[in-house]
Design a protein around this motif. Structure first.
Motif, mmCIF file in Angstrom:
data_model
loop_
_atom_site.group_PDB
_atom_site.id
_atom_site.type_symbol
_atom_site.label_atom_id
_atom_site.label_comp_id
_atom_site.label_asym_id
_atom_site.label_seq_id
_atom_site.Cartn_x
_atom_site.Cartn_y
_atom_site.Cartn_z
ATOM 1 N N ASN A 225 21.100 50.440 24.211
ATOM 2 C CA ASN A 225 20.573 49.477 25.182
ATOM 3 C C ASN A 225 21.368 48.167 25.204
ATOM 4 O O ASN A 225 21.187 47.345 26.099
ATOM 5 N N GLU A 226 22.244 47.979 24.206
ATOM 6 C CA GLU A 226 23.060 46.775 24.220
ATOM 7 C C GLU A 226 23.978 46.746 25.440
ATOM 8 O O GLU A 226 24.303 45.679 25.974
ATOM 9 N N ARG A 227 24.369 47.973 25.950
ATOM 10 C CA ARG A 227 25.210 48.016 27.150
ATOM 11 C C ARG A 227 24.409 47.577 28.373
ATOM 12 O O ARG A 227 24.931 46.870 29.240
ATOM 13 N N GLU A 228 23.127 47.990 28.434
ATOM 14 C CA GLU A 228 22.287 47.548 29.551
ATOM 15 C C GLU A 228 22.138 46.027 29.549
ATOM 16 O O GLU A 228 22.202 45.373 30.597
ATOM 17 N N VAL A 229 21.937 45.444 28.351
ATOM 18 C CA VAL A 229 21.833 43.984 28.249
ATOM 19 C C VAL A 229 23.106 43.330 28.755
ATOM 20 O O VAL A 229 23.072 42.362 29.533
ATOM 21 N N MET A 230 24.252 43.845 28.350
ATOM 22 C CA MET A 230 25.536 43.264 28.748
ATOM 23 C C MET A 230 25.705 43.318 30.264
ATOM 24 O O MET A 230 26.099 42.325 30.897
ATOM 25 N N ASP A 231 25.385 44.461 30.887
ATOM 26 C CA ASP A 231 25.580 44.618 32.331
ATOM 27 C C ASP A 231 24.634 43.718 33.120
ATOM 28 O O ASP A 231 25.037 43.107 34.126
ATOM 29 N N ARG A 232 23.387 43.618 32.664
ATOM 30 C CA ARG A 232 22.422 42.807 33.411
ATOM 31 C C ARG A 232 22.761 41.313 33.293
ATOM 32 O O ARG A 232 22.614 40.560 34.259
ATOM 33 N N VAL A 233 23.233 40.896 32.132
ATOM 34 C CA VAL A 233 23.642 39.502 31.975
ATOM 35 C C VAL A 233 24.831 39.204 32.878
ATOM 36 O O VAL A 233 24.885 38.162 33.561
ATOM 37 N N ALA A 234 25.816 40.106 32.927
ATOM 38 C CA ALA A 234 26.994 39.904 33.769
ATOM 39 C C ALA A 234 26.609 39.815 35.236
ATOM 40 O O ALA A 234 27.166 39.009 35.998
ATOM 41 N N ALA A 235 25.654 40.663 35.667
ATOM 42 C CA ALA A 235 25.213 40.631 37.056
ATOM 43 C C ALA A 235 24.522 39.310 37.386
ATOM 44 O O ALA A 235 24.673 38.779 38.498
ATOM 45 N N MET A 236 23.756 38.766 36.441
ATOM 46 C CA MET A 236 23.043 37.505 36.681
ATOM 47 C C MET A 236 24.018 36.322 36.749
ATOM 48 O O MET A 236 23.804 35.366 37.500
ATOM 49 N N ILE A 237 25.102 36.393 35.966
ATOM 50 C CA ILE A 237 26.072 35.295 35.958
ATOM 51 C C ILE A 237 26.942 35.334 37.201
ATOM 52 O O ILE A 237 27.301 34.292 37.771
ATOM 53 N N GLY A 238 27.283 36.525 37.667
ATOM 54 C CA GLY A 238 28.122 36.652 38.851
ATOM 55 C C GLY A 238 29.516 36.116 38.592
ATOM 56 O O GLY A 238 30.151 36.434 37.577
ATOM 57 N N ASP A 239 29.997 35.290 39.501
ATOM 58 C CA ASP A 239 31.357 34.759 39.403
ATOM 59 C C ASP A 239 31.394 33.338 38.841
ATOM 60 O O ASP A 239 32.350 32.600 39.077
ATOM 61 N N ALA A 240 30.349 32.946 38.103
ATOM 62 C CA ALA A 240 30.325 31.590 37.534
ATOM 63 C C ALA A 240 31.430 31.396 36.514
ATOM 64 O O ALA A 240 31.935 30.278 36.338
#
Length: 544
Positions: free
Chosen positions: A414-429
Motif C-alpha cells: 500500500n506504500e505505492r498507493e500512498v505515493m501515487d495519491r500524494v503525487a496526484a494531489m501535488i500535481g505540478d507544484a
C-alpha cells in the motif's frame, strides 16, 4: 533641700543623649509648694551664671551602656567603668552624676549633671528625686522617640512611593504599548518586575526597509536605579537604531555612549535581532545576554553569540551572526529572572526546564503562558527574585491553498498507493526531479509505518495528510507505533556489505537526504513523520 536641688538642677550643667522631660508630682497638697519653689528657682536662675552643656556621646560598643542598663538609679562619676571612653569624656567636662533613663528594660537616654552651683554634694534625697524624675522622663522620652521615628518612616515611605510611581510611569513609556503586526508572524511578550519597577526591557522597532529590530535587555540590580539606567539604555538603542541597523554596530555605539554615564558597578546585558519577516533571514548580536532558544520541529537549539555587556568596557566589538527562522519555528528571548528563580529547597529553575518548555510549545502565546505557570509551580510560594522578561516570536505556516487527507490499511504494497495519491494531489507544484525525490521519501515512510509502526496489522490504518502552501509542500504520515522503538545505527555502506550492519536505519537516512526537512514526533497514540519540500529551493543534499 528639695527646693535647693530643683534650683541646682535647673541651673546646673546638664545634658543627655536624648531629650528628657520631668513630670512633677500630682498630689493636691504639693501643688502650691511646687509653684513657690518654681518661682524661687526662676529668681535664682536669673541671678546665676549660665551653665555649659555637657556633651554625652556613647558608642554602641561602649561598656557604659551595659553598666547603665543594670544600674539601680543615679550613679556618681567615680562609680562608672574606668575603661569606658565615654566616661573619660564625661570626666573631662566636669560630670559628677549620671542618671540612666530606662523603660521596659531598654536604655533610652542619659541625664548627666555637673557640680551643683551651691557647691554642695548630691544627697540621698537628691538621688531619690532624680530617680523619680528618671521614672517619669524615660517613658515620655521613649514615646517621643517612637513618634518621631514613625513620622520619619511615614515620610520616607511617602517619598519612596512617589519615586516608584514616577519611575513606573517612565518605564511604561519605554515598553511597547502594542506589539507590531507582522504578517505571517505571531509575537507575544511578558514583563514582570520583581518590584514595582525593574531593570529588564524589551522593544520591537520597525525599520524603514520593512525589517524589524527585536531587543531584550537586563540591567544589573533592581528597583529605581535599575529602572533609570534601563530608560537611558533604551533611549540610546532607539536613537542608534534610527542611524544604523546592523545589530553588532548598534551594540558597539550604544556601549560607547553608555560608559560615561552609567553608575559604577552597573552594566547592561542586551540582545539585538534584525528580522526580515518576509524571508525569516535574521542577523543577531549579543552583549552578554542569555542565548535565545530556537525550536524547529522537535529540536531546540540556542542562537550562540557572545560579547561584553554594555557599559562595562570601552571599545568592545560585537560579532554578528545569521540564521533563518523558518515557517513554524519558535524563538524565545528571555532574561535570567526565569532561569535563576529558586524553589524552597534552593534549586534553580535552570536552562533545562526552560528548554523543555520551548520544545513542547505549540505557539508563542502558549509558550509564555506555560512558562509562567511552570515557574509558579516550581517556586512554590518563594518570592520572585528578579525581573522576568519573555519575548516569543513564532513564524506561522503560510495559509494552505490545498489540503487533503486519506487513510490506507496496513497491508504490504500500500506504500505505492500512498505515493501515487500524494503525487496526484501535488500535481505540478514541484519540478520533476524534486517531485520524484518526494515520492520516494513518501513511499519509504509509508512502508515503515505499515511494517514497523503498525506491524502489518490490517485493522490499523496509516493516515496521510497533504498540505500545500505558497512556500512548501508538507506530507504527514501517521501510524500507531508511538515513535521509534530504539535508535537506529548510522548507516555505513562498508559495514552493510560486510554483513555487520542490518538494513535498519537506511530508510530514514534516505528520507532525510531526499527532502528539505524531516521531523519525527509523537502525540497521544499517534507517531507522525512530517516531510517538507520547499517549492523554490534546492534539495538538502544539494546545499551540503
Amino acid at each position: 533641700m528639695t527646693g535647693m536641688l530643683e534650683q541646682d538642677v535647673a541651673n546646673g550643667t546638664t545634658a543627655g543623649v536624648a531629650e528628657a522631660t520631668a513630670v512633677p508630682e500630682t498630689a493636691q497638697s504639693r501643688r502650691r509648694a511646687g509653684r513657690k519653689l518654681t518661682r524661687s528657682a526662676q529668681r535664682s536662675a536669673a541671678s546665676a551664671p549660665r551653665a555649659a552643656t555637657i556633651d554625652v556621646q556613647i558608642s554602641p560598643g561602649d561598656v557604659l551602656l551595659t553598666f547603665l542598663l543594670a544600674a539601680p538609679g543615679p550613679v556618681e562619676i567615680e562609680a562608672l567603668p574606668a575603661d569606658s571612653p565615654a566616661v573619660a569624656h564625661l570626666r573631662e567636662q566636669g560630670t559628677r552624676m549620671v542618671v540612666p533613663l530606662v523603660t521596659s528594660g531598654e536604655l533610652v537616654g542619659v541625664l548627666a549633671l555637673g557640680s551643683r552651683l551651691s557647691e554642695r554634694t548630691y544627697t540621698r534625697n537628691d538621688r531619690r528625686l532624680l530617680d523619680n524624675l528618671a521614672r517619669y522622663a524615660a517613658p515620655a522620652l521613649r514615646l517621643g522617640q517612637l513618634m518621631r521615628q514613625q513620622e520619619g518612616e511615614a515620610r520616607a515611605r511617602e517619598r519612596i512611593d512617589q519615586e516608584l510611581h514616577v519611575a513606573q510611569l517612565i518605564q511604561q513609556q519605554f515598553l511597547p504599548n502594542d506589539l507590531p503586526d507582522l504578517p505571517g508572524w505571531h509575537v507575544a511578550a511578558l514583563y514582570r518586575p520583581a518590584r514595582t519597577v525593574g531593570g529588564d526591557f524589551y522593544d520591537l522597532i520597525e525599520l524603514p526597509d520593512g525589517r524589524v529590530m527585536v531587543i531584550t535587555g537586563d540591567v544589573t540590580d533592581k528597583g529605581v536605579p535599575a529602572a533609570l539606567v534601563m530608560a537611558s539604555t533604551h533611549a540610546l538603542l532607539r536613537s542608534t537604531a534610527g542611524v544604523v541597523s546592523a545589530p553588532g554596530e548598534v551594540l558597539r555605539r550604544v556601549n560607547e555612549l553608555l560608559i560615561p554615564q552609567i553608575p559604577l558597578n552597573m552594566f547592561v546585558t542586551c540582545l539585538v535581532l534584525v528580522i526580515d519577516p518576509r524571508t525569516g533571514r535574521t542577523q543577531f548580536a549579543n552583549a552578554g545576554h542569555n542565548l535565545p532558544y530556537l525550536r524547529r520541529g522537535r529540536r531546540v537549539i540556542q542562537l550562540a553569540a557572545r560579547g561584553m555587556p554594555l557599559g562595562l568596557m570601552a571599545e568592545s566589538e560585537y560579532d554578528e551572526h545569521e540564521t533563518v527562522i523558518e515557517p513554524d519555528d519558535i524563538v524565545l528571548l528571555y532574561s535570567d529572572g526565569i532561569t535563576e528563580q529558586h524553589d524552597a529547597d534552593g534549586d534553580m529553575f535552570g536552562f533545562g526546564r526552560t528548554e523543555a518548555l520551548v520544545q513542547d510549545a505549540a505557539s508563542g502565546e502558549e509558550l509564555i503562558a506555560h512558562a509562567i505557570e511552570a515557574l509558579g509551580r516550581f517556586a512554590g510560594g518563594v518570592e520572585q527574585e528578579d525581573d522576568i522578561t519573555l519575548v516569543a516570536l513564532h513564524r506561522g505556516l503560510s495559509t494552505p491553498r490545498d489540503t487533503g487527507s486519506f487513510t490506507v490499511p496496513s497491508e504490504p504494497g500500500n506504500e505505492r498507493e500512498v505515493m501515487d495519491r500524494v503525487a496526484a494531489m501535488i500535481g505540478d507544484a514541484l519540478p520533476g526531479p524534486r517531485l520524484e525525490a518526494l515520492k520516494t521519501a513518501v513511499s519509504e515512510t509509508a512502508m515503515n509505518a505499515i511494517e514497523h509502526g503498525n506491524r502489518g496489522a490490517v485493522e490499523l490504518d496509516v493516515e496521510v495528510v497533504v498540505r500545500q502552501t505558497p512556500d512548501a509542500v508538507t506530507v504527514e504520515i501517521s501510524d500507531f507505533g508511538r515513535g521509534r522503538q530504539r535508535e537506529a545505527d548510522i548507516p555505513d555502506l562498508d559495514l552493510k556489505l560486510a554483513g555487520l550492519q542490518t538494513p535498519r536505519g537506511w530508510g530514514l537516512f534516505l528520507v532525510e537526504k531526499l527532502v528539505d526537512r524531516c521531523d519525527d514526533s509523537v502525540s497521544g497514540d499517534r507517531h507522525t513523520v512530517r516531510l517538507v519540500m520547499q517549492l523554490d529551493g534546492p534539495r538538502k543534499e544539494d546545499q551540503e
